[in-house]
Design an enzyme around this catalytic site. Structure first.
Site, PDB file in Angstrom:
ATOM      1  CD  GLN A 143       8.919 -14.739 -19.629  1.00  0.00           C
ATOM      2  OE1 GLN A 143       8.603 -14.322 -18.529  1.00  0.00           O
ATOM      3  NE2 GLN A 143       9.758 -14.055 -20.401  1.00  0.00           N
ATOM      4  CG  ASP A 197      19.946 -14.215 -13.601  1.00  0.00           C
ATOM      5  OD1 ASP A 197      18.740 -14.335 -13.344  1.00  0.00           O
ATOM      6  OD2 ASP A 197      20.823 -13.978 -12.735  1.00  0.00           O
ATOM      7  CB  ALA A 198      18.925  -8.946 -13.581  1.00  0.00           C
ATOM      8  CG  ASP A 241       9.804  -2.663 -15.895  1.00  0.00           C
ATOM      9  OD1 ASP A 241       8.995  -2.964 -14.999  1.00  0.00           O
ATOM     10  OD2 ASP A 241       9.465  -2.446 -17.076  1.00  0.00           O
ATOM     11  CG  ASP A 261      13.872  -9.161 -20.606  1.00  0.00           C
ATOM     12  OD1 ASP A 261      13.152  -8.550 -19.808  1.00  0.00           O
ATOM     13  OD2 ASP A 261      13.547 -10.254 -21.122  1.00  0.00           O
ATOM     14  CG  ASP A 309       7.478  -4.030 -21.882  1.00  0.00           C
ATOM     15  OD1 ASP A 309       8.092  -2.943 -21.811  1.00  0.00           O
ATOM     16  OD2 ASP A 309       6.898  -4.543 -20.909  1.00  0.00           O
ATOM     17  CG  HIS A 355       6.429   1.788 -18.634  1.00  0.00           C
ATOM     18  ND1 HIS A 355       5.265   1.209 -19.097  1.00  0.00           N
ATOM     19  CD2 HIS A 355       7.285   0.762 -18.397  1.00  0.00           C
ATOM     20  CE1 HIS A 355       5.419  -0.104 -19.161  1.00  0.00           C
ATOM     21  NE2 HIS A 355       6.626  -0.400 -18.745  1.00  0.00           N
TER      22      HIS A 355
END
EC number: 2.5.1.16
Length: 521
Positions: free
Chosen positions: A258, A365-366, A383, A331, A312, A288
């Site tokens: 990305q 990868d989740a 998230d 993540d 983040d 959050h």
């Protein structure tokens, strides 16, 4: 015409390079076959750049890649057909390379500029794509004609095609592994523009006695233009980013996954991934706190927690308020987690949560992480990015939630962000229905000014009573009254009938896109 079927218009003998000397014939053949590989690589790189720019600016990568591939291949077919009307094959090939160097080289730059100036993408992007496809389609027929005309002893048309397909393989491997991690899309286009122009220059030199001064001048001017643009591509890209985002750019990086952009203005920091805002420090606490604390308060145990997405570190920051023994952050992009762990000014935004010894970062990868199995967790906080395409929609399917339940303890609790019940209500309730297959769910919402009204779905084992332990001290948004009100939906945002999101059907991306399009397009 040697090398392709059909007849060709008459070409004067003076335009034919058949009389090339025997000593140069072998060198010319090697050059032209090598050129076939180079132009094949460049052509596919232009196509991949166009598809990436399109998905970056227009969204839905599956749809944009499909459109770009279809348009590009169709244009190539037209270009291959039109090549029969090119009188001099050498001159036609050189001119095609000059055109590709200019159009392909500047396509990404012009598209980004057009988007920043007037928010127009389709016309410059697809106009350039069609032109590049037409010129790319001419290359192989023209090269085949040149090889046949010089009397290449080992020439066979299938040899040209074999080298062309090998070039496609090289480009498809180089783009994600070498080009995207190391070059911006603007710089990559200009680099391959120079490569096409280098091919034109070599061919000009090889057949210099056959081509006039005008072609040399066009080639020289094009080299100068593309070379200058490449030298200045950094400042130009920075200026375009500043115009696109409006604030000072403090970090901009294109990773293999990305585009990461961090902006700052008057103490306000924002993170953008592929142009979409992920947080604004002015109101991120509302999002959050709403995402994390109802799930943590509902869980009987909070010793082991997994956070998926949220590179983040903001969600991890909120989880650490509950003093867990371990937090695993899953993540995909290591560049994001490294940025918000290692850069002090950005790490401070998450209270240096990613440096906490209790936090383990897993860049994966989740879906694959959930499928691989392992230790059980008490709470899962999802998230994840919005389900705007099929790849992201996988993380909102019944199959994914079934895998996730396998990674939770017997009384494990999960929560996911689920988009906006105002802007995309059908999509929001698809997520809720999908989680309800195997869980008891509680949909709720919170107002976050950067996003508008935003929705979440809390899931717990079937039959387990929904409870809320006392929240930690110091929360700025969430309290017991806010939580009670968050579960109330009005007539515009309330429950809707619809399908469950499955890997075999994926109704969620369509509902998501339809909802947002109805409001903003």
């Amino acid at each position: 015409m040697t090398g392709q079927g059909g007849s060709a218009p008459h070409r004067p003998e003076a335009d034919s390079p058949r009389d090339i000397s025997a000593g140069k014939k072998t060198g010319a053949e090697i050059w032209l076959l090598g050129t076939t590989l180079v132009v094949a690589v460049a052509g596919l790189i232009y196509e991949l750049i166009a598809a990436t720019v399109s998905s970056y600016l227009l969204g839905d990568s599956v749809r944009q890649f499909s459109f770009v591939i279809g348009v590009f291949l169709s244009a190539m077919g037209v270009g291959a057909w039109a090549s029969r009307y090119v009188g001099c094959a050498v001159q036609g090939f050189v001119r095609a390379q000059i055109g590709l160097g200019l159009i392909g080289g500047f396509a990404a730059l012009v598209t980004f500029f057009s988007y920043a100036a007037v928010e127009a993408v389709a016309l410059p992007l697809y106009g350039a794509l069609i032109a590049v496809g037409l010129l790319s389609g001419m290359e192989i027929p023209l090269l085949a004609r040149i090889l046949g005309e010089i009397g290449a002893g080992r020439f066979r048309f299938e040899n040209v095609l074999s080298v062309d397909y090998l070039g496609a393989l090289v480009a498809s491997l180089a783009f994600p592994l070498l080009i995207v991690p190391n070059l911006s899309l603007i710089s990559a286009g200009l680099v391959f523009g120079l490569l096409n122009l280098a091919v034109a220059g070599g061919t000009l030199w090889l057949f210099r006695d056959r081509l006039g001064r005008a072609v040399w001048l066009a080639w020289g001017g094009s080299m100068a233009a593309v070379g200058a643009a490449l030298i200045w591509s950094g400042p130009v890209a920075g200026a375009l980013d500043a115009r696109l985002y409006g604030d000072e750019i403090v970090w901009s990086e294109r990773t293999e996954y990305q585009q990461i952009v961090v902006t700052r203005h008057r103490g306000r920091t924002r993170l953008f991934l592929d142009g979409a805002v992920q947080f604004d420090t002015r109101d991120e606490y509302r999002y959050h706190e709403a995402l994390v604390h109802p799930a943590m308060a509902a869980a009987p145990r909070r010793t082991e927690v997994v956070v998926m997405g949220g590179g983040d570190g903001m969600a991890v920051r909120e989880v650490l308020r509950w003093a867990p023994a371990r937090v695993v952050l899953v993540d995909l992009d290591p560049a994001v987690t490294a940025l918000f762990r290692d850069r002090d000014d950005l790490a401070a935004l998450n209270d240096f949560a990613l440096r906490d010894p209790r936090v383990e970062i897993v860049n994966a990868d989740a879906f694959a992480w959930a499928r691989d199995g392992g230790a059980a967790f008490d709470v899962a906080v999802l998230d994840l990015p919005d389900p705007k395409n099929l790849s992201l929609s996988r993380l909102y399917t019944a199959e994914f939630y079934r895998l996730l339940r396998g990674r939770l303890s017997a009384q494990g609790v999960a929560v996911t962000q689920a988009g906006s019940p105002v802007f995309a209500p059908d999509a929001f309730w698809i997520v809720a229905r999908t989680m309800a297959e195997g869980w008891d769910v509680t949909p709720y919402r919170a107002y976050v000014p950067s996003f508008g009204m935003w929705g979440f779905v809390l899931a717990r084992p079937e039959g387990m009573r929904l409870r809320q332990a006392a929240y930690p001290e110091g929360l700025r948004y969430l309290d017991a009254e806010v939580w009670a009100a968050a579960q109330v939906f009005d007539g515009d945002t309330g429950p809707r009938d619809g399908p469950v999101n499955r890997l075999s059907t994926h109704p969620l991306p369509r509902a998501y896109e339809a909802g947002w399009d109805a409001w903003f397009r």
